[in-house]
Design a protein around this motif. Structure first.
Motif, PDB file in Angstrom:
ATOM      1  N   GLN A  73       1.008  -1.293   0.272  1.00  0.00           N
ATOM      2  CA  GLN A  73       0.322   0.068  -0.231  1.00  0.00           C
ATOM      3  C   GLN A  73       0.989   1.252   0.190  1.00  0.00           C
ATOM      4  OE1 GLN A  73      -3.022   0.109  -0.244  1.00  0.00           O
ATOM      5  NE2 GLN A  73      -3.111   2.386  -0.749  1.00  0.00           N
ATOM      6  N   THR A  74       2.407   1.474   0.941  1.00  0.00           N
ATOM      7  CA  THR A  74       2.968   2.582   0.594  1.00  0.00           C
ATOM      8  C   THR A  74       3.515   2.716  -0.267  1.00  0.00           C
ATOM      9  OG1 THR A  74       3.393   1.878   2.903  1.00  0.00           O
ATOM     10  CG2 THR A  74       4.465   3.619   1.656  1.00  0.00           C
ATOM     11  N   ASN A  75       3.527   1.573  -1.361  1.00  0.00           N
ATOM     12  CA  ASN A  75       4.604   1.903  -2.522  1.00  0.00           C
ATOM     13  C   ASN A  75       3.350   1.740  -3.084  1.00  0.00           C
ATOM     14  OD1 ASN A  75       7.386   1.122  -1.518  1.00  0.00           O
ATOM     15  ND2 ASN A  75       6.765  -1.380  -2.715  1.00  0.00           N
ATOM     16  N   ARG A  76       2.014   1.103  -3.660  1.00  0.00           N
ATOM     17  CA  ARG A  76       0.993   1.753  -4.796  1.00  0.00           C
ATOM     18  C   ARG A  76       0.674   3.744  -4.126  1.00  0.00           C
ATOM     19  NH1 ARG A  76      -1.467  -2.696  -3.748  1.00  0.00           N
ATOM     20  NH2 ARG A  76      -2.711  -2.048  -1.701  1.00  0.00           N
ATOM     21  N   GLU A  77       0.773   3.972  -3.032  1.00  0.00           N
ATOM     22  CA  GLU A  77       0.607   5.712  -2.627  1.00  0.00           C
ATOM     23  C   GLU A  77       2.358   6.570  -2.788  1.00  0.00           C
ATOM     24  OE1 GLU A  77      -0.225   5.388   2.194  1.00  0.00           O
ATOM     25  OE2 GLU A  77      -1.796   4.735   1.496  1.00  0.00           O
ATOM     26  N   LEU A  78       3.385   5.944  -2.723  1.00  0.00           N
ATOM     27  CA  LEU A  78       4.390   6.770  -3.066  1.00  0.00           C
ATOM     28  C   LEU A  78       4.237   6.749  -4.883  1.00  0.00           C
ATOM     29  CD1 LEU A  78       6.982   7.627  -2.675  1.00  0.00           C
ATOM     30  CD2 LEU A  78       8.331   5.517  -1.988  1.00  0.00           C
ATOM     31  N   GLY A  79       3.814   5.483  -5.364  1.00  0.00           N
ATOM     32  CA  GLY A  79       4.186   6.024  -7.182  1.00  0.00           C
ATOM     33  C   GLY A  79       3.293   7.170  -7.327  1.00  0.00           C
ATOM     34  N   ALA A  80       1.750   7.278  -6.555  1.00  0.00           N
ATOM     35  CA  ALA A  80       0.559   7.891  -7.036  1.00  0.00           C
ATOM     36  C   ALA A  80       1.216   8.971  -6.612  1.00  0.00           C
ATOM     37  CB  ALA A  80      -0.476   7.604  -6.579  1.00  0.00           C
ATOM     38  N   ALA A  81       1.918   9.726  -5.810  1.00  0.00           N
ATOM     39  CA  ALA A  81       2.410  10.890  -5.176  1.00  0.00           C
ATOM     40  C   ALA A  81       3.259  11.470  -6.013  1.00  0.00           C
ATOM     41  CB  ALA A  81       3.586  10.508  -3.600  1.00  0.00           C
ATOM     42  N   ARG A  82       3.965  10.017  -6.738  1.00  0.00           N
ATOM     43  CA  ARG A  82       4.975  10.510  -7.611  1.00  0.00           C
ATOM     44  C   ARG A  82       4.608  11.127  -8.645  1.00  0.00           C
ATOM     45  NH1 ARG A  82       9.861   5.331  -6.647  1.00  0.00           N
ATOM     46  NH2 ARG A  82      10.700   6.922  -4.755  1.00  0.00           N
ATOM     47  N   THR A  83       3.511  10.287  -9.435  1.00  0.00           N
ATOM     48  CA  THR A  83       2.799  10.396 -10.693  1.00  0.00           C
ATOM     49  C   THR A  83       1.944  12.164 -10.510  1.00  0.00           C
ATOM     50  OG1 THR A  83       2.906   7.953 -11.208  1.00  0.00           O
ATOM     51  CG2 THR A  83       0.929  10.062 -11.927  1.00  0.00           C
ATOM     52  N   THR A  84       1.650  12.769  -9.585  1.00  0.00           N
ATOM     53  CA  THR A  84       0.945  13.570  -8.965  1.00  0.00           C
ATOM     54  C   THR A  84       1.684  14.727  -9.043  1.00  0.00           C
ATOM     55  OG1 THR A  84      -0.616  12.638  -7.315  1.00  0.00           O
ATOM     56  CG2 THR A  84      -0.681  14.735  -7.266  1.00  0.00           C
ATOM     57  N   SER A  85       2.987  14.594  -8.326  1.00  0.00           N
ATOM     58  CA  SER A  85       3.882  15.523  -9.081  1.00  0.00           C
ATOM     59  C   SER A  85       4.651  15.374 -10.078  1.00  0.00           C
ATOM     60  CB  SER A  85       5.401  15.083  -8.050  1.00  0.00           C
ATOM     61  OG  SER A  85       6.312  16.212  -7.661  1.00  0.00           O
ATOM     62  N   THR A  86       4.177  14.944 -10.893  1.00  0.00           N
ATOM     63  CA  THR A  86       5.060  14.898 -12.072  1.00  0.00           C
ATOM     64  C   THR A  86       4.166  15.268 -13.205  1.00  0.00           C
ATOM     65  OG1 THR A  86       6.584  12.837 -11.720  1.00  0.00           O
ATOM     66  CG2 THR A  86       6.046  13.340 -13.914  1.00  0.00           C
ATOM     67  N   LEU A  87       2.172  15.404 -13.220  1.00  0.00           N
ATOM     68  CA  LEU A  87       1.969  15.274 -13.576  1.00  0.00           C
ATOM     69  C   LEU A  87       2.446  17.637 -12.707  1.00  0.00           C
ATOM     70  CD1 LEU A  87      -0.970  13.155 -13.438  1.00  0.00           C
ATOM     71  CD2 LEU A  87       0.521  14.185 -15.752  1.00  0.00           C
ATOM     72  N   ASN A  88       1.820  17.799 -12.285  1.00  0.00           N
ATOM     73  CA  ASN A  88       2.072  19.323 -11.297  1.00  0.00           C
ATOM     74  C   ASN A  88       3.148  19.711 -11.817  1.00  0.00           C
ATOM     75  OD1 ASN A  88      -0.675  18.524  -9.950  1.00  0.00           O
ATOM     76  ND2 ASN A  88       0.803  18.215  -8.124  1.00  0.00           N
ATOM     77  N   ARG A  89       4.528  19.453 -11.803  1.00  0.00           N
ATOM     78  CA  ARG A  89       5.251  19.888 -12.825  1.00  0.00           C
ATOM     79  C   ARG A  89       5.262  19.912 -14.292  1.00  0.00           C
ATOM     80  NH1 ARG A  89       9.123  16.489 -10.589  1.00  0.00           N
ATOM     81  NH2 ARG A  89       9.095  15.506 -11.794  1.00  0.00           N
ATOM     82  N   GLU A  90       4.794  19.226 -14.633  1.00  0.00           N
ATOM     83  CA  GLU A  90       4.481  19.302 -16.293  1.00  0.00           C
ATOM     84  C   GLU A  90       3.565  20.115 -17.104  1.00  0.00           C
ATOM     85  OE1 GLU A  90       3.685  15.091 -17.185  1.00  0.00           O
ATOM     86  OE2 GLU A  90       6.573  14.206 -17.549  1.00  0.00           O
ATOM     87  N   THR A  91       2.398  20.500 -16.081  1.00  0.00           N
ATOM     88  CA  THR A  91       1.596  21.027 -15.577  1.00  0.00           C
ATOM     89  C   THR A  91       1.797  22.541 -15.459  1.00  0.00           C
ATOM     90  OG1 THR A  91      -0.141  19.161 -15.348  1.00  0.00           O
ATOM     91  CG2 THR A  91      -0.328  22.100 -15.019  1.00  0.00           C
TER      92      THR A  91
END
Length: 88
Positions: A40-58
């Motif tokens: 679960q921690t790995n899934r949440e970390l992956g989601a946080a990284r994805t969100t961070s990447t999307l926010n940075r790209e936006t």
């Protein structure tokens, strides 16, 4: 059935076996829970990284769009240049 002494003797023999059995089941269950928590921690970390990447790209895309808006020539300048025969 059992007399008090026979029951006590049986419990004396079975108690260590049951203790080891329950401890092993407890460890196994705790290991399973730890693995589930890690997943679960790995899934949440992956989601946080994805969100961070999307926010940075936006944010980068918005900065580029704003820079293009600032750098683009005034329409009057473009029309005057076209009338002079300038190429854009």
């Amino acid at each position: 059935m059992f007399t008090g002494t026979a029951g006590a003797a049986l419990l004396t023999v079975l108690a260590p076996i049951l203790k080891v059995l329950f401890e092993a089941m407890g460890r196994s269950f705790n290991d399973w829970l730890a693995a589930k928590r890690a997943e679960q921690t790995n899934r949440e970390l992956g989601a946080a990284r994805t969100t961070s990447t999307l926010n940075r790209e936006t944010a980068d895309a918005e900065r580029r769009a704003n820079q293009v808006a600032v750098d683009r020539p005034d329409i009057g300048t473009v029309v005057a240049g076209l009338e002079r025969g300038d190429a854009f």
